[in-house]
Design a protein around this motif. Structure first.
Motif, PDB file in Angstrom:
ATOM      1  N   ASP A 116       0.846  -1.187   0.000  1.00 60.82           N
ATOM      2  CA  ASP A 116       0.000   0.000   0.000  1.00 60.82           C
ATOM      3  C   ASP A 116       0.890   1.248   0.000  1.00 60.82           C
ATOM      4  OD1 ASP A 116      -2.495  -1.247   0.005  1.00 60.82           O
ATOM      5  OD2 ASP A 116      -2.457  -1.521   2.184  1.00 60.82           O
ATOM      6  N   SER A 120      -3.886  -0.868  -2.593  1.00 63.93           N
ATOM      7  CA  SER A 120      -5.256  -0.450  -2.284  1.00 63.93           C
ATOM      8  C   SER A 120      -5.794   0.520  -3.336  1.00 63.93           C
ATOM      9  CB  SER A 120      -5.321   0.182  -0.894  1.00 63.93           C
ATOM     10  OG  SER A 120      -4.416   1.273  -0.784  1.00 63.93           O
ATOM     11  N   ARG A 123      -6.963  -1.554  -6.251  1.00 64.60           N
ATOM     12  CA  ARG A 123      -8.223  -2.250  -5.962  1.00 64.60           C
ATOM     13  C   ARG A 123      -9.415  -1.320  -6.174  1.00 64.60           C
ATOM     14  NH1 ARG A 123      -5.177  -4.745  -1.819  1.00 64.60           N
ATOM     15  NH2 ARG A 123      -5.883  -3.211  -0.277  1.00 64.60           N
ATOM     16  N   ARG A 124      -9.266  -0.071  -5.774  1.00 67.17           N
ATOM     17  CA  ARG A 124     -10.363   0.885  -5.965  1.00 67.17           C
ATOM     18  C   ARG A 124     -10.580   1.180  -7.449  1.00 67.17           C
ATOM     19  NH1 ARG A 124      -8.505   2.877  -0.833  1.00 67.17           N
ATOM     20  NH2 ARG A 124      -6.878   4.156  -1.808  1.00 67.17           N
ATOM     21  N   ALA A 127     -12.269  -1.799  -9.160  1.00 67.84           N
ATOM     22  CA  ALA A 127     -13.649  -1.955  -8.700  1.00 67.84           C
ATOM     23  C   ALA A 127     -14.601  -1.060  -9.484  1.00 67.84           C
ATOM     24  CB  ALA A 127     -13.738  -1.631  -7.209  1.00 67.84           C
ATOM     25  N   ARG A 132     -10.836  -7.349 -12.294  1.00 69.65           N
ATOM     26  CA  ARG A 132      -9.930  -7.927 -11.302  1.00 69.65           C
ATOM     27  C   ARG A 132      -8.485  -7.532 -11.572  1.00 69.65           C
ATOM     28  NH1 ARG A 132      -9.476 -14.276  -9.351  1.00 69.65           N
ATOM     29  NH2 ARG A 132      -7.487 -14.060  -8.261  1.00 69.65           N
ATOM     30  N   ALA A 161      -5.298  -7.310  -8.956  1.00 70.41           N
ATOM     31  CA  ALA A 161      -5.521  -6.321  -7.904  1.00 70.41           C
ATOM     32  C   ALA A 161      -6.204  -6.929  -6.681  1.00 70.41           C
ATOM     33  CB  ALA A 161      -6.349  -5.163  -8.446  1.00 70.41           C
ATOM     34  N   ARG A 162      -7.016  -7.948  -6.873  1.00 64.76           N
ATOM     35  CA  ARG A 162      -7.683  -8.567  -5.719  1.00 64.76           C
ATOM     36  C   ARG A 162      -6.685  -9.264  -4.809  1.00 64.76           C
ATOM     37  NH1 ARG A 162     -12.967 -11.425  -8.562  1.00 64.76           N
ATOM     38  NH2 ARG A 162     -13.884  -9.508  -9.448  1.00 64.76           N
ATOM     39  N   SER A 164      -3.404  -8.522  -4.879  1.00 64.56           N
ATOM     40  CA  SER A 164      -2.264  -7.602  -4.728  1.00 64.56           C
ATOM     41  C   SER A 164      -0.965  -8.273  -5.139  1.00 64.56           C
ATOM     42  CB  SER A 164      -2.166  -7.107  -3.278  1.00 64.56           C
ATOM     43  OG  SER A 164      -3.320  -6.378  -2.928  1.00 64.56           O
TER      44      SER A 164
END
Length: 199
Positions: A116, A120, A123-124, A127, A132, A161-162, A164
């Protein structure tokens, strides 16, 4: 120097092959968010390339066009679409041009989880596109050559991304030229799209 090496590493996806003409073809039917270029590096100011901000923005636009021309529209979210969605959700997504990708700027190892805020932030972003995976043009670079010319290159990273985790990465090197022309940037952007759908 790591900046000058051609890196093509299959990290965690057995379906991908370094020998394929289009190594990302297995993802052509999968939703992928392609984020804007994160960094710019220039070895020589005498090659005539525009500023980093101008070149990054132009590459994002050209790559978006190339992905759509390769039939990926509606499945792969282009850098232009990612930025548009982020502006509509700025309190959630932040700035997709600044995802905190410095830890992966020069590549990443298979066994190293993405840290991070980069993980993170990705991931945003994915989404927002019901995806994914993210394709990250980590660094657009201009490299000087002993002949006095130079070439463009772009370092790419495909991320789950899910989880990482890095899936695949490459330093894609463009053709040599005596000086910069916009056609060189167009060819490089097209080569990125060719990695998904072979010409």
């Amino acid at each position: 120097m790591i900046r000058h090496l051609l890196l093509l590493l299959a990290l965690a996806a057995p379906a991908l092959s370094a020998q394929q003409a289009a190594p990302l073809a297995p993802y052509a039917g999968t939703k992928v968010a392609v984020v804007p270029v994160q960094f710019f590096h220039v070895d020589s100011s005498g090659w005539g390339a525009p500023s980093g901000l101008v070149l990054r923005a132009a590459f994002d636009s050209l790559l978006s066009e190339a992905l759509n021309e390769h039939g990926l529209g509606g499945t792969w979210a282009t850098p232009v679409e990612v930025q548009r969605a982020a502006r509509r959700n700025v309190m959630y997504a932040g700035d997709p041009r600044n995802l905190g990708a410095f830890p992966v700027r020069y590549g990443t190892k298979k066994e190293t989880p993405l840290a991070d805020p980069f993980a993170s932030n990705l991931r945003r972003i994915v989404a927002l596109h019901d995806a994914r995976y993210a394709l990250v043009p980590v660094e657009l670079h201009v490299n000087a050559e002993k002949s006095g010319g130079g070439h463009l290159g772009v370092r790419l990273l495909l991320v789950d991304a899910r989880l990482s985790s890095a899936v695949w990465q490459v330093d894609l090197i463009g053709e040599s030229a005596a000086s910069y022309t916009p056609a060189l940037l167009l060819k490089l952007a097209t080569r990125v799209a060719d990695l998904v759908v072979a010409p």
